[in-house]
Design an enzyme around this catalytic site. Structure first.
Site, mmCIF file in Angstrom:
data_model
loop_
_atom_site.group_PDB
_atom_site.id
_atom_site.type_symbol
_atom_site.label_atom_id
_atom_site.label_comp_id
_atom_site.label_asym_id
_atom_site.label_seq_id
_atom_site.Cartn_x
_atom_site.Cartn_y
_atom_site.Cartn_z
ATOM 1 N N ARG A 1 17.865 61.587 77.409
ATOM 2 C CA ARG A 1 18.456 62.050 76.152
ATOM 3 C C ARG A 1 17.916 61.186 75.014
ATOM 4 O O ARG A 1 17.576 60.015 75.217
ATOM 5 C CB ARG A 1 19.981 61.933 76.211
ATOM 6 C CG ARG A 1 20.662 62.518 74.966
ATOM 7 C CD ARG A 1 22.152 62.281 74.966
ATOM 8 N NE ARG A 1 22.738 62.719 73.687
ATOM 9 C CZ ARG A 1 23.870 62.281 73.189
ATOM 10 N NH1 ARG A 1 24.581 61.377 73.845
ATOM 11 N NH2 ARG A 1 24.317 62.735 72.028
ATOM 12 N N HIS A 2 17.849 61.757 73.824
ATOM 13 C CA HIS A 2 17.343 61.053 72.649
ATOM 14 C C HIS A 2 18.239 59.879 72.258
ATOM 15 O O HIS A 2 19.378 59.749 72.706
ATOM 16 C CB HIS A 2 17.238 62.038 71.467
ATOM 17 C CG HIS A 2 18.558 62.625 71.066
ATOM 18 N ND1 HIS A 2 19.495 61.939 70.314
ATOM 19 C CD2 HIS A 2 19.109 63.833 71.326
ATOM 20 C CE1 HIS A 2 20.545 62.698 70.122
ATOM 21 N NE2 HIS A 2 20.352 63.860 70.731
ATOM 22 N N GLY A 3 17.727 59.036 71.359
ATOM 23 C CA GLY A 3 18.492 57.918 70.829
ATOM 24 C C GLY A 3 19.532 58.364 69.811
ATOM 25 O O GLY A 3 19.637 59.545 69.469
ATOM 26 N N THR B 1 21.660 59.096 66.424
ATOM 27 C CA THR B 1 21.453 59.519 65.041
ATOM 28 C C THR B 1 22.703 59.179 64.238
ATOM 29 O O THR B 1 23.763 58.897 64.806
ATOM 30 C CB THR B 1 21.202 61.038 64.945
ATOM 31 O OG1 THR B 1 22.428 61.738 65.229
ATOM 32 C CG2 THR B 1 20.130 61.489 65.931
ATOM 33 N N TRP C 1 24.442 61.304 62.705
ATOM 34 C CA TRP C 1 25.433 62.347 63.009
ATOM 35 C C TRP C 1 26.124 62.075 64.334
ATOM 36 O O TRP C 1 27.306 62.387 64.491
ATOM 37 C CB TRP C 1 24.762 63.725 62.996
ATOM 38 C CG TRP C 1 24.587 64.279 61.616
ATOM 39 C CD1 TRP C 1 24.417 63.569 60.465
ATOM 40 C CD2 TRP C 1 24.585 65.662 61.242
ATOM 41 N NE1 TRP C 1 24.285 64.414 59.393
ATOM 42 C CE2 TRP C 1 24.383 65.704 59.842
ATOM 43 C CE3 TRP C 1 24.704 66.854 61.941
ATOM 44 C CZ2 TRP C 1 24.317 66.899 59.138
ATOM 45 C CZ3 TRP C 1 24.638 68.049 61.243
ATOM 46 C CH2 TRP C 1 24.453 68.074 59.857
ATOM 47 N N ASN C 2 25.422 61.491 65.307
ATOM 48 C CA ASN C 2 26.081 61.051 66.533
ATOM 49 C C ASN C 2 27.163 60.027 66.197
ATOM 50 O O ASN C 2 28.296 60.099 66.675
ATOM 51 C CB ASN C 2 25.083 60.389 67.492
ATOM 52 C CG ASN C 2 24.145 61.353 68.173
ATOM 53 O OD1 ASN C 2 22.993 61.005 68.428
ATOM 54 N ND2 ASN C 2 24.596 62.564 68.483
ATOM 55 N N ARG D 1 14.775 64.073 66.590
ATOM 56 C CA ARG D 1 15.440 62.976 67.310
ATOM 57 C C ARG D 1 14.925 62.837 68.739
ATOM 58 O O ARG D 1 14.811 61.726 69.255
ATOM 59 C CB ARG D 1 16.950 63.159 67.289
ATOM 60 C CG ARG D 1 17.481 64.467 67.858
ATOM 61 C CD ARG D 1 18.952 64.620 67.488
ATOM 62 N NE ARG D 1 19.622 65.788 68.064
ATOM 63 C CZ ARG D 1 19.652 66.982 67.491
ATOM 64 N NH1 ARG D 1 19.033 67.173 66.332
ATOM 65 N NH2 ARG D 1 20.311 67.983 68.059
ATOM 66 N N GLU E 1 18.173 71.501 71.658
ATOM 67 C CA GLU E 1 19.621 71.501 71.846
ATOM 68 C C GLU E 1 20.203 72.902 71.661
ATOM 69 O O GLU E 1 19.607 73.771 71.004
ATOM 70 C CB GLU E 1 20.277 70.506 70.879
ATOM 71 C CG GLU E 1 21.771 70.300 71.103
ATOM 72 C CD GLU E 1 22.146 69.837 72.505
ATOM 73 O OE1 GLU E 1 21.851 70.589 73.467
ATOM 74 O OE2 GLU E 1 22.764 68.766 72.642
#
Length: 208
Positions: free
Chosen positions: A2-4, A6, A8-9, A52, A76
């Site tokens: 999974r991406h790192g 952000t 927004w995360n 991302r 996504e």
């Protein structure tokens, strides 16, 4: 993987197809993961076209002569009009409707301009099938850089379950978590799951 992380995360905003870049902490997680992944041979890599995921892959592959290909099928899930709103705000009807995606997935109804979990299963499954059937990729080690829901859909398929109701049985993969799978016969087998190569504790994320 999974991406790192952000921004927004961090703010717990619905991300989906919004093309949000990594923040500096997300880049840090990707760099730490890249050090841990040096022990593994990678012949080629696939990434979601969203920034991302692509930047995460680029950081991980930096200094290594490894081709990186974009594939729309591992981007996504689309949340349509829900994208950009709070994942955890319980004061608005639309926020409560979205929270079913995590808390009651079997009864989640996507907006008209969004994508269903069944559609997510279909396109990510098509991606995995293309890997399985490729003679060119036989005996190759691949990196796949993707997203929380897309990764979960692929892992569920590898586990032999396409249940919508129990989609999140194994929770959301943490940022930059890595799972290793091998192609055996006509399907993938998970060898190790949820590997973390950084020291920080990044907890499993839940909409509460």
């Amino acid at each position: 993987m999974r991406h790192g992380e952000t921004d927004w995360n961090k703010k717990k905003l619905v991300q989906g197809r919004k093309d949000i870049p990594l923040n500096e902490y997300g880049r840090h997680l990707a760099r730490e993961t890249s050090y841990g992944m040096r022990q593994y041979q990678i012949d080629l890599a696939y990434t979601s076209p969203l920034r991302r995921a692509k930047e995460t892959a680029e950081i991980l592959l930096e200094g290594r002569n490894i081709p990186l290909y974009e594939d729309q099928r591992i981007q996504e899930i689309s949340f349509g009009s829900y994208e950009g709103m709070s994942c955890v705000d319980k004061t608005k009807e639309e926020n409560l409707a979205f929270q079913k995606f995590f808390q009651d997935t079997g009864n989640y109804i996507p907006p008209e301009d969004a994508e269903s979990v069944e559609q997510l299963y279909e396109r990510t499954g098509d991606f995995l099938k293309s890997l399985e059937e490729s003679k060119k990729l036989k005996d190759k080690n691949l990196l796949i850089s993707t997203h929380g829901a897309a990764m979960t859909a692929m892992l569920n398929r590898m586990r032999g379950s396409l249940s919508v109701e129990h989609f999140w049985k194994n929770e959301v993969p943490p940022n930059c978590s890595v799972t290793i799978a091998e192609l055996e016969g006509s399907g993938f087998k998970i060898i190790r799951e949820g590997i973390i190569f950084y020291k920080e504790e990044v907890k499993h994320w839940k909409a509460v």
